[in-house]
Design a protein around this motif. Sequence first.
Motif, PDB file in Angstrom:
ATOM      1  N   ARG A 162       0.984   4.190  -2.927  1.00  0.00           N
ATOM      2  CA  ARG A 162       0.760   5.617  -2.651  1.00  0.00           C
ATOM      3  C   ARG A 162       1.926   6.468  -3.140  1.00  0.00           C
ATOM      4  O   ARG A 162       1.732   7.547  -3.712  1.00  0.00           O
ATOM      5  N   ASP A 168     -10.936   1.111  -0.279  1.00  0.00           N
ATOM      6  CA  ASP A 168     -11.326   2.280   0.509  1.00  0.00           C
ATOM      7  C   ASP A 168     -10.109   3.106   0.896  1.00  0.00           C
ATOM      8  O   ASP A 168     -10.139   4.345   0.882  1.00  0.00           O
ATOM      9  N   GLN A 169      -9.010   2.443   1.244  1.00  0.00           N
ATOM     10  CA  GLN A 169      -7.805   3.128   1.694  1.00  0.00           C
ATOM     11  C   GLN A 169      -7.056   3.801   0.547  1.00  0.00           C
ATOM     12  O   GLN A 169      -6.509   4.888   0.713  1.00  0.00           O
ATOM     13  N   LEU A 170      -7.027   3.160  -0.617  1.00  0.00           N
ATOM     14  CA  LEU A 170      -6.137   3.611  -1.687  1.00  0.00           C
ATOM     15  C   LEU A 170      -6.820   4.398  -2.798  1.00  0.00           C
ATOM     16  O   LEU A 170      -6.210   5.306  -3.370  1.00  0.00           O
ATOM     17  N   GLU A 175     -11.397  -3.015   2.053  1.00  0.00           N
ATOM     18  CA  GLU A 175     -10.598  -2.073   2.837  1.00  0.00           C
ATOM     19  C   GLU A 175      -9.491  -1.479   1.973  1.00  0.00           C
ATOM     20  O   GLU A 175      -9.173  -0.288   2.073  1.00  0.00           O
ATOM     21  N   GLU A 176      -8.884  -2.294   1.127  1.00  0.00           N
ATOM     22  CA  GLU A 176      -7.809  -1.837   0.256  1.00  0.00           C
ATOM     23  C   GLU A 176      -8.320  -0.767  -0.711  1.00  0.00           C
ATOM     24  O   GLU A 176      -7.681   0.277  -0.902  1.00  0.00           O
ATOM     25  N   GLU A 180     -16.887  -0.806   9.538  1.00  0.00           N
ATOM     26  CA  GLU A 180     -16.143   0.236  10.230  1.00  0.00           C
ATOM     27  C   GLU A 180     -16.922   0.623  11.468  1.00  0.00           C
ATOM     28  O   GLU A 180     -17.932   1.300  11.387  1.00  0.00           O
ATOM     29  N   TRP A 193       0.824  -1.204   0.000  1.00  0.00           N
ATOM     30  CA  TRP A 193       0.000   0.000   0.000  1.00  0.00           C
ATOM     31  C   TRP A 193       0.866   1.265   0.000  1.00  0.00           C
ATOM     32  O   TRP A 193       0.593   2.212  -0.733  1.00  0.00           O
ATOM     33  N   ASP A 203     -13.040  -7.329   5.391  1.00  0.00           N
ATOM     34  CA  ASP A 203     -13.550  -6.145   6.065  1.00  0.00           C
ATOM     35  C   ASP A 203     -14.949  -6.408   6.595  1.00  0.00           C
ATOM     36  O   ASP A 203     -15.879  -6.621   5.845  1.00  0.00           O
TER      37      ASP A 203
END
Length: 326
Positions: free
Chosen positions: A179, A199-201, A196-197, A317, A175, A314
């Motif tokens: 970025r 959502d994060q990236l 989750e990946e 949250e 990750w 996931d």
Amino acid sequence: MTAIEVQGLEREFKGGVKAVQGIDLAVGEGEIYAFLGPNGAGKTTTVRMLTTLLRPTGGRALVAGHDVAKEAAAVRRQIGVALQEAALDPLMSGHELMRLQATLHGLPRAEGRRRADALVERVGLGYAKDRRVGTYSGGMRRRLDLGMALVHEPRVLFLDEPTTGLDPSSRAAIWDEVRRLNDEGTTVFLTTQYLEEADQLADRVGIIDDGRMAIEGTPAALKAQVGQPHLDVCLTDGANDHAEGVLARFGEVRPGIEGVHFQVTLAGGAGDIAPVVRALDEAGLAVAQLNLVNPTLDDVFLAETGRHLEGDQDTGEVAALSLESG
């Protein structure tokens, strides 16, 4: 500018099976785009067409300004591809494979050596660059494959489930590198089975189902479509019956169990928790526990496809805060 432009893209296999049925999408320069879908939805077929590994049977796709069907060689010069199952010679060292990749891309020997040296360090394999790849862990092999995909400095990077099966530490390392690459201007097209990946990236997310695009948008916008955050409020026994009226000042209220458990929607999310707590305290209502529950991409995926994404870890949250009554 647009890094990837897809119009009516189709792929039909023998027997009339249509794996991809006329999808449209556009990915901007410098964007991270996450492409999600259930098994068999058509995402792998789409990626294979965009990377010139499979010829479309309908529609059109441009990658880095070149037609994937008519200008395949030009597309390949502009893209990097790291597939889930990397074909790495186990008898060669990481450094040897990196230099070989540079040679295959036609880089001069000195330049190829320079980039191989730099990339093997960049992906955190300098300590193991002279070891045979057969001794590498799964995470090390993924990082090596990523480095090899970057040796010719591509404009667009395709990552096919780059962290599937990796431990949390190895996932985090990938990750971070994605970025960094994006910060340097590389466009990233990412397929993943981890919501989750995405959502994060990802700057934007596209969901494909049954060969068609189901929905597309930013993670925040997609989650907002399926609902606002809500606060689970559990009061202590003996609390009076004014709770619903107090909570109704902040959003829609759903009564829960035995008059002591409620749910209230909070448009402001975590920022609205403190006013809710103050209002309950002023009303003499003792709180046992608060749980802030945010909509997730899994909720979006379920709403659009009727199922959860296979393999996703996931579970939602949820931020929990327990309060002791005094």
